[in-house]
Write a protein that holds these residues in place. Sequence first.
Motif, PDB file in Angstrom:
ATOM      1  N   ASP A 155      -7.197  -0.432 -11.121  1.00 32.61           N
ATOM      2  CA  ASP A 155      -7.302  -1.892 -11.017  1.00 32.61           C
ATOM      3  C   ASP A 155      -5.971  -2.565 -11.300  1.00 32.61           C
ATOM      4  N   ARG A 156      -5.770  -3.697 -10.635  1.00 28.52           N
ATOM      5  CA  ARG A 156      -4.547  -4.471 -10.877  1.00 28.52           C
ATOM      6  C   ARG A 156      -4.784  -5.485 -11.985  1.00 28.52           C
ATOM      7  N   ILE A 157      -3.777  -5.626 -12.834  1.00 29.71           N
ATOM      8  CA  ILE A 157      -3.844  -6.666 -13.860  1.00 29.71           C
ATOM      9  C   ILE A 157      -2.825  -7.736 -13.496  1.00 29.71           C
TER      10      ILE A 157
ATOM     11  N   GLY B 161      -8.471  -1.494   6.842  1.00 33.22           N
ATOM     12  CA  GLY B 161      -9.116  -0.667   5.838  1.00 33.22           C
ATOM     13  C   GLY B 161      -8.350  -0.687   4.536  1.00 33.22           C
ATOM     14  N   MET B 162      -9.060  -0.987   3.453  1.00 34.39           N
ATOM     15  CA  MET B 162      -8.496  -1.015   2.104  1.00 34.39           C
ATOM     16  C   MET B 162      -9.379  -0.110   1.222  1.00 34.39           C
ATOM     17  N   THR B 163      -9.171  -0.158  -0.079  1.00 33.62           N
ATOM     18  CA  THR B 163      -9.874   0.776  -0.964  1.00 33.62           C
ATOM     19  C   THR B 163     -11.375   0.876  -0.664  1.00 33.62           C
ATOM     20  N   ASN B 164     -12.008  -0.261  -0.460  1.00 25.92           N
ATOM     21  CA  ASN B 164     -13.466  -0.232  -0.340  1.00 25.92           C
ATOM     22  C   ASN B 164     -13.999   0.191   1.023  1.00 25.92           C
TER      23      ASN B 164
ATOM     24  N   GLU C 141       3.833  -3.845  -0.160  1.00 30.17           N
ATOM     25  CA  GLU C 141       3.967  -4.916  -1.150  1.00 30.17           C
ATOM     26  C   GLU C 141       3.608  -6.231  -0.465  1.00 30.17           C
ATOM     27  N   ASN C 142       3.155  -7.209  -1.257  1.00 28.49           N
ATOM     28  CA  ASN C 142       2.787  -8.488  -0.642  1.00 28.49           C
ATOM     29  C   ASN C 142       3.647  -9.666  -1.093  1.00 28.49           C
ATOM     30  N   LYS C 143       4.624  -9.369  -1.975  1.00 27.38           N
ATOM     31  CA  LYS C 143       5.504 -10.457  -2.432  1.00 27.38           C
ATOM     32  C   LYS C 143       6.966 -10.057  -2.188  1.00 27.38           C
TER      33      LYS C 143
ATOM     34  N   LEU D  41      -1.955  -4.381  15.652  1.00 25.90           N
ATOM     35  CA  LEU D  41      -2.730  -5.453  15.029  1.00 25.90           C
ATOM     36  C   LEU D  41      -3.100  -5.074  13.603  1.00 25.90           C
ATOM     37  N   MET D  42      -3.284  -6.101  12.797  1.00 27.46           N
ATOM     38  CA  MET D  42      -3.673  -5.872  11.404  1.00 27.46           C
ATOM     39  C   MET D  42      -4.784  -6.853  11.031  1.00 27.46           C
ATOM     40  N   THR D  43      -5.675  -6.430  10.165  1.00 18.86           N
ATOM     41  CA  THR D  43      -6.649  -7.377   9.638  1.00 18.86           C
ATOM     42  C   THR D  43      -6.977  -7.067   8.188  1.00 18.86           C
ATOM     43  N   VAL D  44      -7.327  -8.119   7.472  1.00 11.61           N
ATOM     44  CA  VAL D  44      -7.883  -7.977   6.123  1.00 11.61           C
ATOM     45  C   VAL D  44      -9.355  -8.337   6.252  1.00 11.61           C
ATOM     46  N   ALA D  45     -10.207  -7.354   6.132  1.00  9.31           N
ATOM     47  CA  ALA D  45     -11.650  -7.573   6.311  1.00  9.31           C
ATOM     48  C   ALA D  45     -12.213  -8.335   5.106  1.00  9.31           C
TER      49      ALA D  45
ATOM     50  N   VAL E   8      -4.024   2.796   6.852  1.00  8.68           N
ATOM     51  CA  VAL E   8      -4.913   2.211   5.850  1.00  8.68           C
ATOM     52  C   VAL E   8      -4.074   1.798   4.652  1.00  8.68           C
ATOM     53  N   ARG E   9      -4.409   0.659   4.070  1.00  8.92           N
ATOM     54  CA  ARG E   9      -3.635   0.107   2.959  1.00  8.92           C
ATOM     55  C   ARG E   9      -4.465   0.229   1.682  1.00  8.92           C
ATOM     56  N   ILE E  10      -4.105   1.202   0.856  1.00  6.78           N
ATOM     57  CA  ILE E  10      -4.936   1.484  -0.316  1.00  6.78           C
ATOM     58  C   ILE E  10      -4.182   1.179  -1.608  1.00  6.78           C
ATOM     59  N   GLY E  11      -4.727   0.269  -2.401  1.00 11.12           N
ATOM     60  CA  GLY E  11      -4.114  -0.119  -3.667  1.00 11.12           C
ATOM     61  C   GLY E  11      -4.878   0.452  -4.846  1.00 11.12           C
ATOM     62  N   SER E  12      -5.920  -0.257  -5.258  1.00  7.42           N
ATOM     63  CA  SER E  12      -6.655   0.128  -6.467  1.00  7.42           C
ATOM     64  C   SER E  12      -7.246   1.537  -6.376  1.00  7.42           C
ATOM     65  N   GLY E  13      -7.559   1.990  -5.187  1.00  7.50           N
ATOM     66  CA  GLY E  13      -8.101   3.337  -5.018  1.00  7.50           C
ATOM     67  C   GLY E  13      -7.120   4.432  -5.420  1.00  7.50           C
TER      68      GLY E  13
ATOM     69  N   MET F  57       5.689  -4.722   4.503  1.00 10.17           N
ATOM     70  CA  MET F  57       5.363  -6.067   4.028  1.00 10.17           C
ATOM     71  C   MET F  57       3.959  -6.389   4.522  1.00 10.17           C
ATOM     72  N   ILE F  58       3.016  -6.484   3.587  1.00  9.21           N
ATOM     73  CA  ILE F  58       1.619  -6.664   4.004  1.00  9.21           C
ATOM     74  C   ILE F  58       1.068  -8.041   3.670  1.00  9.21           C
ATOM     75  N   GLY F  59       1.838  -8.832   2.900  1.00  9.58           N
ATOM     76  CA  GLY F  59       1.311 -10.123   2.466  1.00  9.58           C
ATOM     77  C   GLY F  59       1.821 -11.273   3.312  1.00  9.58           C
TER      78      GLY F  59
ATOM     79  N   ALA G 188       0.414   3.285   0.398  1.00 15.07           N
ATOM     80  CA  ALA G 188       0.036   3.053  -0.996  1.00 15.07           C
ATOM     81  C   ALA G 188       0.459   1.630  -1.382  1.00 15.07           C
ATOM     82  N   VAL G 189      -0.511   0.788  -1.657  1.00 15.11           N
ATOM     83  CA  VAL G 189      -0.219  -0.615  -1.973  1.00 15.11           C
ATOM     84  C   VAL G 189       0.097  -0.736  -3.461  1.00 15.11           C
ATOM     85  N   SER G 190       1.396  -0.897  -3.727  1.00 18.31           N
ATOM     86  CA  SER G 190       1.895  -0.785  -5.103  1.00 18.31           C
ATOM     87  C   SER G 190       2.110  -2.129  -5.790  1.00 18.31           C
ATOM     88  N   LYS G 191       1.647  -3.209  -5.179  1.00 23.73           N
ATOM     89  CA  LYS G 191       1.840  -4.542  -5.768  1.00 23.73           C
ATOM     90  C   LYS G 191       1.340  -4.584  -7.214  1.00 23.73           C
ATOM     91  N   THR G 192       2.090  -5.240  -8.046  1.00 25.76           N
ATOM     92  CA  THR G 192       1.861  -5.386  -9.501  1.00 25.76           C
ATOM     93  C   THR G 192       2.075  -4.083 -10.292  1.00 25.76           C
TER      94      THR G 192
HETATM   95  C1  LIG Z   1      -3.784  -5.819  -2.076  1.00 25.49           C
HETATM   96  C2  LIG Z   1      -3.881  -5.551  -0.625  1.00 25.49           C
HETATM   97  C3  LIG Z   1      -4.410  -4.325  -0.159  1.00 25.49           C
HETATM   98  C4  LIG Z   1      -4.955  -3.241  -1.062  1.00 25.49           C
HETATM   99  O1  LIG Z   1      -6.154  -3.649  -1.652  1.00 25.49           O
HETATM  100  P1  LIG Z   1      -7.085  -2.616  -2.458  1.00 25.49           P
HETATM  101  O2  LIG Z   1      -8.441  -3.197  -2.341  1.00 25.49           O
HETATM  102  O3  LIG Z   1      -6.578  -2.584  -3.849  1.00 25.49           O
HETATM  103  O4  LIG Z   1      -6.981  -1.296  -1.801  1.00 25.49           O
HETATM  104  C5  LIG Z   1      -4.415  -4.123   1.209  1.00 25.49           C
HETATM  105  N1  LIG Z   1      -3.965  -5.054   2.069  1.00 25.49           N
HETATM  106  C6  LIG Z   1      -3.464  -6.234   1.664  1.00 25.49           C
HETATM  107  C7  LIG Z   1      -2.969  -7.206   2.669  1.00 25.49           C
HETATM  108  C8  LIG Z   1      -3.407  -6.517   0.298  1.00 25.49           C
HETATM  109  O5  LIG Z   1      -2.913  -7.699  -0.106  1.00 25.49           O
END
Ligand SMILES: *Cc1c(COP(=O)(O)O)cnc(C)c1O
Length: 235
Positions: free
Chosen positions: A228-230, A203-206, A57-59, A160-164, A219-224, A78-80, A34-38
Amino acid sequence: MDTQLIEQYQECLQNIRNSCIKRNRSFEDVKLIAVSKTKPVEDILTLYNAGCRDFGENKVQELVDKYQQLPKDIHWHMIGHLQRNKVKYIIDKVCLIHSVDSLELAEEINKQAAKHNLVMNILIEVNVANEESKFGLHPNQVEDFIYQVANFQFIKVVGLMTVAPYVDISEENRQYFVRLCQLLVDINSKNIDNITIDSLSMGMTNDYEIAIEEGATMVRIGSGIFGDRIYHQIS
Ligand SMILES: *Cc1c(COP(=O)(O)O)cnc(C)c1O
């Protein structure tokens, strides 16, 4: 609000289950982070009480703040992008660093882990889509990189990790998930210093359902989950 949060979390778990069934995979082999940033600690606690233990978290500062306020059996990821000079603040707080993309960073993680006499699990971030704006190694660089970090005593490369890319049609990202999974298979087939990597953080929310179909183990899911993050502008 709380019930909505829990509902969205449960819905993600159900979607993960369905994707696993589709590909004959075991649900236990896919971890929801669960990506809880912000998001506030109250939201994290709500999910914690619903059974969630893995948060991303990314910070660095935000991760440390939340770590101090929350139960100690949470697994922090730590994902950021991580700066070398900040490794020391998180080394004894996280279970996995997803975003290792340079030898200098790996060296620093090794050094700080040694000080705490622990072995840090890491993922190598790969820029599979070769996007200019993204962090991560080029797929061709990964094998060499693993050879080099194989010498580090206090680091264990687990995957391995990727941000698509950000796309409107998530199906377009399937090719990148396939490629990252293939890269993992290729690397394991080379039997580098007896290293076997088995984690794929993709894999992220989308697009997490597609990522699971193609082999994601995390899978790293935040907004899902959280909505939404503000981002508050700091002036
Ligand atoms: C913010 C973030 C996510 C989550 O993104 P969502 O689209 O909100 O699910 C996953 N991975 C990384 C590296 C991020 O920075």
